[in-house]
Design a protein around this motif. Structure first.
Motif, PDB file in Angstrom:
ATOM      1  N   ASN A  19      14.021  35.731  46.775  1.00  0.00           N
ATOM      2  CA  ASN A  19      15.166  35.948  45.896  1.00  0.00           C
ATOM      3  C   ASN A  19      16.209  34.888  46.190  1.00  0.00           C
ATOM      4  OD1 ASN A  19      14.640  38.616  44.559  1.00  0.00           O
ATOM      5  ND2 ASN A  19      14.409  39.204  46.694  1.00  0.00           N
ATOM      6  N   LEU A  20      16.657  34.194  45.179  1.00  0.00           N
ATOM      7  CA  LEU A  20      17.740  33.226  45.318  1.00  0.00           C
ATOM      8  C   LEU A  20      18.935  33.780  44.550  1.00  0.00           C
ATOM      9  CD1 LEU A  20      15.712  29.953  44.692  1.00  0.00           C
ATOM     10  CD2 LEU A  20      16.412  30.905  46.887  1.00  0.00           C
ATOM     11  N   VAL A  21      20.024  34.011  45.257  1.00  0.00           N
ATOM     12  CA  VAL A  21      21.211  34.591  44.643  1.00  0.00           C
ATOM     13  C   VAL A  21      22.368  33.627  44.828  1.00  0.00           C
ATOM     14  CG1 VAL A  21      22.794  36.546  44.668  1.00  0.00           C
ATOM     15  CG2 VAL A  21      20.376  36.908  45.185  1.00  0.00           C
ATOM     16  N   ASP A  22      22.980  33.233  43.745  1.00  0.00           N
ATOM     17  CA  ASP A  22      24.117  32.320  43.785  1.00  0.00           C
ATOM     18  C   ASP A  22      25.385  33.124  43.541  1.00  0.00           C
ATOM     19  OD1 ASP A  22      25.950  30.294  43.635  1.00  0.00           O
ATOM     20  OD2 ASP A  22      25.168  29.425  41.795  1.00  0.00           O
ATOM     21  N   LEU A  23      26.222  33.204  44.551  1.00  0.00           N
ATOM     22  CA  LEU A  23      27.481  33.932  44.413  1.00  0.00           C
ATOM     23  C   LEU A  23      28.654  32.967  44.286  1.00  0.00           C
ATOM     24  CD1 LEU A  23      26.820  36.784  46.968  1.00  0.00           C
ATOM     25  CD2 LEU A  23      26.820  36.934  44.489  1.00  0.00           C
ATOM     26  N   ALA A  24      28.396  31.825  43.684  1.00  0.00           N
ATOM     27  CA  ALA A  24      29.474  30.870  43.449  1.00  0.00           C
ATOM     28  C   ALA A  24      30.535  31.536  42.583  1.00  0.00           C
ATOM     29  CB  ALA A  24      28.930  29.632  42.747  1.00  0.00           C
ATOM     30  N   GLY A  25      31.764  31.258  42.896  1.00  0.00           N
ATOM     31  CA  GLY A  25      32.849  31.855  42.137  1.00  0.00           C
ATOM     32  C   GLY A  25      33.549  32.945  42.914  1.00  0.00           C
ATOM     33  N   SER A  26      33.031  33.269  44.102  1.00  0.00           N
ATOM     34  CA  SER A  26      33.726  34.259  44.917  1.00  0.00           C
ATOM     35  C   SER A  26      34.948  33.573  45.520  1.00  0.00           C
ATOM     36  CB  SER A  26      32.814  34.798  46.012  1.00  0.00           C
ATOM     37  OG  SER A  26      32.461  33.783  46.895  1.00  0.00           O
ATOM     38  N   GLU A  27      36.085  34.108  45.253  1.00  0.00           N
ATOM     39  CA  GLU A  27      37.321  33.483  45.701  1.00  0.00           C
ATOM     40  C   GLU A  27      38.445  34.500  45.651  1.00  0.00           C
ATOM     41  OE1 GLU A  27      37.714  31.760  41.224  1.00  0.00           O
ATOM     42  OE2 GLU A  27      36.846  30.573  42.808  1.00  0.00           O
ATOM     43  N   ARG A  28      39.528  34.177  46.256  1.00  0.00           N
ATOM     44  CA  ARG A  28      40.715  35.023  46.176  1.00  0.00           C
ATOM     45  C   ARG A  28      41.243  34.929  44.754  1.00  0.00           C
ATOM     46  NH1 ARG A  28      41.143  38.107  50.262  1.00  0.00           N
ATOM     47  NH2 ARG A  28      41.239  37.262  52.337  1.00  0.00           N
ATOM     48  N   VAL A  29      41.153  36.018  44.041  1.00  0.00           N
ATOM     49  CA  VAL A  29      41.545  36.046  42.627  1.00  0.00           C
ATOM     50  C   VAL A  29      43.006  35.654  42.472  1.00  0.00           C
ATOM     51  CG1 VAL A  29      41.812  37.555  40.619  1.00  0.00           C
ATOM     52  CG2 VAL A  29      39.780  37.738  42.046  1.00  0.00           C
ATOM     53  N   LYS A  30      43.846  36.114  43.386  1.00  0.00           N
ATOM     54  CA  LYS A  30      45.281  35.838  43.321  1.00  0.00           C
ATOM     55  C   LYS A  30      45.558  34.333  43.376  1.00  0.00           C
ATOM     56  CE  LYS A  30      47.616  36.422  47.056  1.00  0.00           C
ATOM     57  NZ  LYS A  30      48.261  36.957  48.247  1.00  0.00           N
ATOM     58  N   ASP A  31      44.818  33.624  44.230  1.00  0.00           N
ATOM     59  CA  ASP A  31      45.054  32.198  44.426  1.00  0.00           C
ATOM     60  C   ASP A  31      44.344  31.319  43.405  1.00  0.00           C
ATOM     61  OD1 ASP A  31      46.515  32.917  46.661  1.00  0.00           O
ATOM     62  OD2 ASP A  31      44.811  32.658  48.028  1.00  0.00           O
ATOM     63  N   SER A  32      43.322  31.851  42.752  1.00  0.00           N
ATOM     64  CA  SER A  32      42.507  31.020  41.868  1.00  0.00           C
ATOM     65  C   SER A  32      43.151  30.776  40.510  1.00  0.00           C
ATOM     66  CB  SER A  32      41.130  31.649  41.663  1.00  0.00           C
ATOM     67  OG  SER A  32      41.246  32.816  40.873  1.00  0.00           O
ATOM     68  N   GLY A  33      44.009  31.692  40.081  1.00  0.00           N
ATOM     69  CA  GLY A  33      44.609  31.559  38.755  1.00  0.00           C
ATOM     70  C   GLY A  33      43.623  31.858  37.643  1.00  0.00           C
ATOM     71  N   SER A  34      42.528  32.515  37.968  1.00  0.00           N
ATOM     72  CA  SER A  34      41.510  32.838  36.966  1.00  0.00           C
ATOM     73  C   SER A  34      42.062  33.848  35.962  1.00  0.00           C
ATOM     74  CB  SER A  34      40.272  33.427  37.633  1.00  0.00           C
ATOM     75  OG  SER A  34      39.687  32.486  38.487  1.00  0.00           O
ATOM     76  N   GLU A  35      41.597  33.704  34.731  1.00  0.00           N
ATOM     77  CA  GLU A  35      42.003  34.618  33.661  1.00  0.00           C
ATOM     78  C   GLU A  35      40.799  34.968  32.814  1.00  0.00           C
ATOM     79  OE1 GLU A  35      44.957  32.477  31.454  1.00  0.00           O
ATOM     80  OE2 GLU A  35      46.518  32.768  32.959  1.00  0.00           O
ATOM     81  N   GLY A  36      40.913  36.070  32.094  1.00  0.00           N
ATOM     82  CA  GLY A  36      39.900  36.466  31.122  1.00  0.00           C
ATOM     83  C   GLY A  36      38.549  36.725  31.756  1.00  0.00           C
ATOM     84  N   MET A  37      37.510  36.141  31.148  1.00  0.00           N
ATOM     85  CA  MET A  37      36.131  36.376  31.611  1.00  0.00           C
ATOM     86  C   MET A  37      35.904  35.819  33.013  1.00  0.00           C
ATOM     87  SD  MET A  37      33.672  36.763  28.392  1.00  0.00           S
ATOM     88  CE  MET A  37      32.337  36.468  29.426  1.00  0.00           C
ATOM     89  N   ARG A  38      36.528  34.714  33.329  1.00  0.00           N
ATOM     90  CA  ARG A  38      36.364  34.131  34.662  1.00  0.00           C
ATOM     91  C   ARG A  38      36.959  35.056  35.732  1.00  0.00           C
ATOM     92  NH1 ARG A  38      37.021  27.961  36.655  1.00  0.00           N
ATOM     93  NH2 ARG A  38      36.551  28.416  38.798  1.00  0.00           N
ATOM     94  N   LEU A  39      38.075  35.696  35.413  1.00  0.00           N
ATOM     95  CA  LEU A  39      38.686  36.658  36.326  1.00  0.00           C
ATOM     96  C   LEU A  39      37.763  37.851  36.536  1.00  0.00           C
ATOM     97  CD1 LEU A  39      41.066  37.838  37.945  1.00  0.00           C
ATOM     98  CD2 LEU A  39      41.965  38.707  35.783  1.00  0.00           C
ATOM     99  N   THR A  40      37.201  38.356  35.446  1.00  0.00           N
ATOM    100  CA  THR A  40      36.284  39.497  35.525  1.00  0.00           C
ATOM    101  C   THR A  40      35.052  39.150  36.357  1.00  0.00           C
ATOM    102  OG1 THR A  40      37.040  40.213  33.352  1.00  0.00           O
ATOM    103  CG2 THR A  40      34.975  41.159  34.138  1.00  0.00           C
TER     104      THR A  40
END
Length: 127
Positions: A19-40
C-alpha cells in the motif's frame, strides 16, 4: 498491489500487499491559509494522521480495542498495521527556514510512531 510468489523447489507460497499512501497536504491549517476544498482536504488528512497515530499507539500499548474504524485510512490499512506485517513510513521534510514549524511537527510525529513497537512479522508457511 497484491504480490504472490511460489518456490518450485519447496512448493512454498507467499503473498503480500503493498500500500502506498500519500498524505501530502498535511499541515497546520491555521498557518497554511487554505480555503475551500483545499482546507477541507487538509483537515481530512490531519484527522487521518491523528487517527493513524492513535491506532499505532493502541497497538504498541497492546490495548484490547484498536480504533481502526475511526478513519478510512486506518480501516484500509488494518491488515498492514497489525498481525503478520511490516510497515514502513517515510516522512518528507523541508530544509527551508519558513517551513521549520511544519518540519518540526512532522519529525515529532515520526518520532512518536518510531518509538512504538507493534510486533515482529513472522513467516507463515503456506503450501
Amino acid at each position: 498491489l497484491r504480490i504472490e510468489g511460489f518456490n518450485t523447489a519447496t512448493t512454498e507460497t507467499c503473498c503480500g500487499t503493498l500500500n502506498l499512501v500519500d498524505l501530502a497536504g498535511s499541515e497546520r491549517v491555521k498557518d497554511s491559509g487554505s480555503e475551500g476544498m483545499r482546507l477541507t482536504e487538509a483537515q481530512a488528512i490531519n484527522k487521518s494522521l491523528s487517527n493513524l497515530g492513535n491506532v499505532i499507539m493502541a497497538l504498541a500499548q497492546k490495548n484490547s480495542h484498536v480504533p481502526y474504524r475511526n478513519s478510512k485510512l486506518t480501516h484500509l490499512l488494518q491488515n498492514c498495521l497489525g498481525g503478520n506485517s511490516k510497515t514502513l513510513m517515510f516522512v518528507n521534510i523541508s530544509p527551508k527556514e519558513e517551513c521549520f514549524n511544519e518540519t518540526l511537527n512532522s519529525l515529532r510525529f515520526a518520532t512518536k510512531v518510531n518509538q512504538c513497537n507493534i510486533g515482529t512479522a513472522s513467516k507463515k508457511s503456506g503450501k
